[in-house]
Design an enzyme around this catalytic site. Sequence first.
Site, PDB file in Angstrom:
ATOM      1  NE  ARG A  79      -2.780  -0.321   3.513  1.00 41.15           N
ATOM      2  CZ  ARG A  79      -2.799   0.177   4.480  1.00 41.15           C
ATOM      3  NH1 ARG A  79      -4.177   0.912   4.743  1.00 41.15           N
ATOM      4  NH2 ARG A  79      -2.464   0.268   5.905  1.00 41.15           N
ATOM      5  CB  SER A 128       5.115  -5.599   8.230  1.00 36.37           C
ATOM      6  OG  SER A 128       4.237  -5.635   9.010  1.00 36.37           O
ATOM      7  CG  ASP A 163       2.466  -4.709  12.236  1.00 39.41           C
ATOM      8  OD1 ASP A 163       3.632  -5.069  12.679  1.00 39.41           O
ATOM      9  OD2 ASP A 163       2.588  -6.157  11.874  1.00 39.41           O
TER      10      ASP A 163
END
Length: 900
Positions: A522, A586, A640
């Site tokens: 994203r 992550s 994250d």
Amino acid sequence: QVDRYLHHLRLSDDILLDVMARFQAEMVKGLGRDTNPTATVKMLPSFVRSLPDGSEKGDFLAVDLGGSQFRAHQVKVFADGKQSSQLETKFYPTPKEVTQGNGAELFHYIAECLSDFMETKNLKHKKLPLGFTFSFPCKQTKLEEGVLLAWTKHFRVRGVQDTDVVSSLHKALQKYQASFDIDVDVLALVNDTVGTMMTCGYDDQRCEVGLIIGTGTNACYMEEMRHINLVEGDEGRMCINTEWGAFGDDGALDDLRTEFDRELDLGSLNPGKQLFEKMISSLYLGELVRLILLKMTKEGLLFNGKVSTALLTKGKIEMKHVSAMEKYKEGLSNTKEILTDLNLFPSEEDCVAVQHVCTIVSFRSANLCAAALAAILTRLRENKKLLRMRTTVGIDGGLYKTHPKYAKRLHKVVRRLVPTCDVRFLLSESGSGRGAAMVAAVARRLAAQRRRLDAALQPFLLPLGTLREVKDRMRAELEYGLKRETQAKATVKMLPTYVCGMPDGTEKGKFLALDLGGTNFRVLLVKIKSGRRRSVQMYNKIFAIPLEIMQGTGEELFDHIVQCIADFLEYMGIKGARLPLGFTFSFPCRQASIDKGTLVRWTKGFKATDCEGEDVVDMLREAIRRRNEFDLDIVAVVNDTVGTMMTCGYEDPNCEIGLIAGTGSNVCYMEDMKNIEIVEGNEGKMCINTEWGAFGDNGCIDHIRTKYDREVDEGSLNPGKQRYEKMTSGMYLGEIVRQILIDLTKQGLLFRGHISESLRKRGIFETKFLSQIESDRLALLQVRRILRQLGLDSTCDDSIVVKEVCGVVSSRAARLCGAGLAAVLEKKRENQGVERLQITVGVDGTLYKLHPHFSRVLQETVKELAPQCDVTFMLSEDGSGKGAALITAVAKRLHNVGQK
């Protein structure tokens, strides 16, 4: 002429459908806790929870009290794959002094007969389970207990009503145990209707309805537990003994009752009671025919108006006469012979008319019985949410068996009333004897299965003492990770993130965020406003990462990422702006500063070459330089979990812990700099990314790992690593469940002992199925549907077991997660030097958010293990996107303060 005279006894399909609807309403009333006291159809729970599955075996005894004779049975059940059984019976009289005497004498007599039977069959010196068929209305609170509500038939024994009949039988048997060397274990109290269903259920596993149509009438069926408000629990099914004979006792059938029904009722032993039974059962149909013939004769319509003594004598016409007169194939000879014996001297027209009366009376009985049975079948179909249902009805009773036309009429009307049900009618053999033994056999099977199931699941039920031990060991590991001399060997790595502050509300501006952690990538534009109208607005676009990029070279991967960023900047019209950027990455990284992160190792299917051991921020900057289209200010590389804490910290300044409970499991928290020996400086705080998933990799929690945990670990991509995560995170819980299901199936406790091909496939049992299966709103029917999607053909009992397995696995995960979090909370409390800690934990992850019970169990565990901490759990919204932007904003603010 007879048709006109008896038109009230003829019932159209519309009337029968109305009777069906009335009976359905009475069933609902009988099942409700508040409405049951006033219901006529009592819907008594039988505590029979399962039908035979063919694996039952052994020797069983059964005794049957309720008819003119007492019966003792020996039933041998063979698990030979053919589902066969052998029945031997001995009949004993029930003298009047026993049926009209006192309770002690009755149960002494039963014990005496049973002792004689066991001696005859050479069964002494053996401990045998026994099923007790007791064909009187009882209120049961468990399978082996029943309080007599009222005597019926010819029984009037004193001192038994309102007492537990099984307890009375036990006492009588105990006296015989020592004297006559018999050892019997009463496992089940059974109604004869339930016995009929169980007998037929052994031969046909679709059988879930039992029906008696004889001197009495009754029906039972398997009801969903969630609908039975009279019994605790919502899981599975239970057989309900409707006691439908009393249907209409409240006047619900008064519009259908004729003058003859009323006269019959007034002359009975129990006026106003069992009105439906009086319209159906063979005990009353002969008398109903007599009353009709008497009135027709008095009105000159039969026998030239001559009333014989026989017609005036109650009980003179019996059901056997009615059945014989309806044998049309034999013409009028039977009818003429029977009427002549009653001194009625009929003409041929009289014989035709009487035969017609018998037909109308027995036809009405079959019609009414069909309407009530159709109501039960409709309820079963609706419970299963099926458009069309196949089922079997087990039937017993003299009227059904001996009447020449009754069975055919009943079948025909049922199929007409419920065309959506394909019904097989199966005649029961020795339902009250073999059925009682079957109930005992099923009870013994379930008890043995329960013991083995408990043994398999016991290691998952961690007591509070064990959880305290886990908390203490986690606490010790946190300390090892912070200390310079032990950090290298510590399993919980306590990685510094160089995030040294929380949002204070003054953050503002436009920021870019990148989120790489799976097969999708994203890019986000985040606009942060400060002041009184502070807000965060986000715009994002998702891009796929093809497998060939994930597993190609590092240069190809980062070039693809930059291509996605370029597309997004153009899409948003901001290609010329040099925006600060936060990179949520992550994967395990070792950081030397907030904008430097060295990849320790790839996880989640990524295998891009030349990346491990490299700084991912430098690789991103080089890819931007190669493209030479735009420039970005990469301020922070973010985990994250930290993003989750920062997102919640923006809303609540008290949030200093971040928890991820999803595909993976991790925690971060704000630690005092003076305690972080691996980073220079003692002032202020820094966020520590614990990477607690590796807790236990040194063997410190091996004592709570089960054989199933070991199987999951050995079959994973990283055996021996991330052991705590493999017990607590969504990525592995479904696989633990699959391993347990395989073991239980091997033991014959599930899926009829058959391990399907789909169950052999690793990873088929995704964690989302746990969440769906454990949902309180989900009926077992939907659980079976989910299992069917997975290629697992399950019974109702299988579904209950699968749901229980899912429950213990997810509950253990939540409790272990809670124990780890309690260790972090206690550390925070001691850091602050307070008696009581007030703190907020920011949480993200599908397991915590979507599982129906995980969050509650985790919070309860934290409360138990960290009682001096008042914890608020706050759900994070997009920690990996919004959180990354907030970290970038905070880093910029602190950088500007430092420059000033």
